[in-house]
Design a protein around this motif. Sequence first.
Motif, PDB file in Angstrom:
ATOM      1  N   LEU A  84       0.825  -1.203   0.000  1.00 17.14           N
ATOM      2  CA  LEU A  84       0.000   0.000   0.000  1.00 17.14           C
ATOM      3  C   LEU A  84       0.863   1.258   0.000  1.00 17.14           C
ATOM      4  O   LEU A  84       0.559   2.241  -0.686  1.00 17.14           O
ATOM      5  CB  LEU A  84      -0.917   0.029   1.234  1.00 17.14           C
ATOM      6  N   MET A  85       1.947   1.233   0.750  1.00 13.95           N
ATOM      7  CA  MET A  85       2.819   2.404   0.814  1.00 13.95           C
ATOM      8  C   MET A  85       3.583   2.625  -0.490  1.00 13.95           C
ATOM      9  O   MET A  85       3.843   3.767  -0.863  1.00 13.95           O
ATOM     10  CB  MET A  85       3.778   2.299   1.993  1.00 13.95           C
ATOM     11  N   ILE A  86       3.916   1.561  -1.190  1.00 13.79           N
ATOM     12  CA  ILE A  86       4.530   1.723  -2.509  1.00 13.79           C
ATOM     13  C   ILE A  86       3.536   2.394  -3.448  1.00 13.79           C
ATOM     14  O   ILE A  86       3.869   3.354  -4.157  1.00 13.79           O
ATOM     15  CB  ILE A  86       5.010   0.372  -3.068  1.00 13.79           C
ATOM     16  N   ALA A  89       3.109   6.053  -2.483  1.00 10.31           N
ATOM     17  CA  ALA A  89       4.255   6.856  -2.904  1.00 10.31           C
ATOM     18  C   ALA A  89       4.183   7.153  -4.401  1.00 10.31           C
ATOM     19  O   ALA A  89       4.479   8.277  -4.833  1.00 10.31           O
ATOM     20  CB  ALA A  89       5.560   6.147  -2.554  1.00 10.31           C
ATOM     21  N   LEU A  90       3.765   6.172  -5.189  1.00 12.05           N
ATOM     22  CA  LEU A  90       3.639   6.394  -6.630  1.00 12.05           C
ATOM     23  C   LEU A  90       2.560   7.429  -6.938  1.00 12.05           C
ATOM     24  O   LEU A  90       2.735   8.282  -7.820  1.00 12.05           O
ATOM     25  CB  LEU A  90       3.342   5.076  -7.342  1.00 12.05           C
ATOM     26  N   ARG A  94       3.281  11.024  -8.694  1.00 17.75           N
ATOM     27  CA  ARG A  94       2.552  11.458  -9.888  1.00 17.75           C
ATOM     28  C   ARG A  94       1.878  12.799  -9.665  1.00 17.75           C
ATOM     29  O   ARG A  94       1.809  13.630 -10.556  1.00 17.75           O
ATOM     30  CB  ARG A  94       1.511  10.401 -10.262  1.00 17.75           C
ATOM     31  N   ARG A  95       1.396  13.032  -8.447  1.00 13.72           N
ATOM     32  CA  ARG A  95       0.706  14.288  -8.126  1.00 13.72           C
ATOM     33  C   ARG A  95       1.695  15.415  -7.784  1.00 13.72           C
ATOM     34  O   ARG A  95       1.271  16.533  -7.554  1.00 13.72           O
ATOM     35  CB  ARG A  95      -0.240  14.071  -6.947  1.00 13.72           C
ATOM     36  N   GLY A  96       2.972  15.122  -7.717  1.00 18.98           N
ATOM     37  CA  GLY A  96       3.950  16.137  -7.375  1.00 18.98           C
ATOM     38  C   GLY A  96       4.008  16.455  -5.892  1.00 18.98           C
ATOM     39  O   GLY A  96       4.520  17.500  -5.495  1.00 18.98           O
ATOM     40  N   GLU A  97       3.517  15.572  -5.060  1.00 16.06           N
ATOM     41  CA  GLU A  97       3.480  15.771  -3.604  1.00 16.06           C
ATOM     42  C   GLU A  97       4.679  15.061  -2.971  1.00 16.06           C
ATOM     43  O   GLU A  97       4.539  14.089  -2.235  1.00 16.06           O
ATOM     44  CB  GLU A  97       2.162  15.236  -3.038  1.00 16.06           C
ATOM     45  N   ARG A  98       5.839  15.573  -3.247  1.00 16.82           N
ATOM     46  CA  ARG A  98       7.070  14.908  -2.833  1.00 16.82           C
ATOM     47  C   ARG A  98       7.226  14.810  -1.316  1.00 16.82           C
ATOM     48  O   ARG A  98       7.792  13.849  -0.813  1.00 16.82           O
ATOM     49  CB  ARG A  98       8.267  15.625  -3.437  1.00 16.82           C
ATOM     50  N   ALA A 102       7.887  10.999   1.954  1.00 16.18           N
ATOM     51  CA  ALA A 102       8.711  10.688   3.132  1.00 16.18           C
ATOM     52  C   ALA A 102       7.915   9.887   4.156  1.00 16.18           C
ATOM     53  O   ALA A 102       8.434   8.923   4.742  1.00 16.18           O
ATOM     54  CB  ALA A 102       9.245  11.970   3.754  1.00 16.18           C
ATOM     55  N   VAL A 103       6.658  10.264   4.364  1.00 19.02           N
ATOM     56  CA  VAL A 103       5.803   9.522   5.295  1.00 19.02           C
ATOM     57  C   VAL A 103       5.596   8.106   4.782  1.00 19.02           C
ATOM     58  O   VAL A 103       5.680   7.135   5.538  1.00 19.02           O
ATOM     59  CB  VAL A 103       4.450  10.243   5.496  1.00 19.02           C
ATOM     60  N   ASN A 104       5.329   7.990   3.472  1.00 14.01           N
ATOM     61  CA  ASN A 104       5.161   6.661   2.872  1.00 14.01           C
ATOM     62  C   ASN A 104       6.411   5.816   3.041  1.00 14.01           C
ATOM     63  O   ASN A 104       6.322   4.618   3.318  1.00 14.01           O
ATOM     64  CB  ASN A 104       4.828   6.763   1.382  1.00 14.01           C
ATOM     65  N   ALA A 105       7.578   6.428   2.886  1.00 15.92           N
ATOM     66  CA  ALA A 105       8.837   5.698   3.009  1.00 15.92           C
ATOM     67  C   ALA A 105       9.047   5.191   4.432  1.00 15.92           C
ATOM     68  O   ALA A 105       9.489   4.052   4.637  1.00 15.92           O
ATOM     69  CB  ALA A 105      10.011   6.581   2.575  1.00 15.92           C
ATOM     70  N   VAL A 106       8.729   6.015   5.421  1.00 15.30           N
ATOM     71  CA  VAL A 106       8.877   5.593   6.821  1.00 15.30           C
ATOM     72  C   VAL A 106       7.919   4.448   7.134  1.00 15.30           C
ATOM     73  O   VAL A 106       8.319   3.434   7.734  1.00 15.30           O
ATOM     74  CB  VAL A 106       8.653   6.785   7.783  1.00 15.30           C
ATOM     75  N   LEU A 107       6.663   4.582   6.714  1.00 12.74           N
ATOM     76  CA  LEU A 107       5.687   3.516   6.974  1.00 12.74           C
ATOM     77  C   LEU A 107       6.052   2.239   6.212  1.00 12.74           C
ATOM     78  O   LEU A 107       5.880   1.131   6.729  1.00 12.74           O
ATOM     79  CB  LEU A 107       4.284   3.981   6.625  1.00 12.74           C
ATOM     80  N   PHE A 108       6.581   2.396   4.995  1.00 20.46           N
ATOM     81  CA  PHE A 108       7.058   1.226   4.250  1.00 20.46           C
ATOM     82  C   PHE A 108       8.172   0.531   5.020  1.00 20.46           C
ATOM     83  O   PHE A 108       8.176  -0.699   5.145  1.00 20.46           O
ATOM     84  CB  PHE A 108       7.553   1.630   2.858  1.00 20.46           C
ATOM     85  N   ALA A 109       9.123   1.303   5.514  1.00 22.74           N
ATOM     86  CA  ALA A 109      10.254   0.713   6.247  1.00 22.74           C
ATOM     87  C   ALA A 109       9.780  -0.023   7.497  1.00 22.74           C
ATOM     88  O   ALA A 109      10.266  -1.121   7.799  1.00 22.74           O
ATOM     89  CB  ALA A 109      11.259   1.803   6.618  1.00 22.74           C
TER      90      ALA A 109
END
Length: 124
Positions: A84-86, A89-90, A94-98, A102-109
Amino acid sequence: MHTALWTTASLLALVFLAAGAVTLAKDREWLRVNGMAWAEDFPAPAVKAIGAAEVLGAAGVVLPGLLGIATVLVPAAACGLAALMIGAALVHLRRGERSAIAVNAVLFALAAFTAWGRFGPAAL
């Protein structure tokens, strides 16, 4: 190791239960106005499905371990949350919400750590 995994799973459960409950309870317009602009990119049933996946993932990373029943579901649920986090993040990319990535990356980890730990060295 078990303490770290339980802490991580509990944190994941809290975050995803809260996010999923809000996503299930509110309509797309409310979500869009209140910080979940991604919801406008998806039809209402897909938004509800994402919310349901988050709630089920939250339950899956803690309940089987607490109950001692079907404990293989813990790492499977963690893998689902990581997926879900991948996807999230995609969407943000795509929406330009860079900054949201970071939140997605932390939750993915956290989800990946939980999956790794419960599939391997600290299986329940």
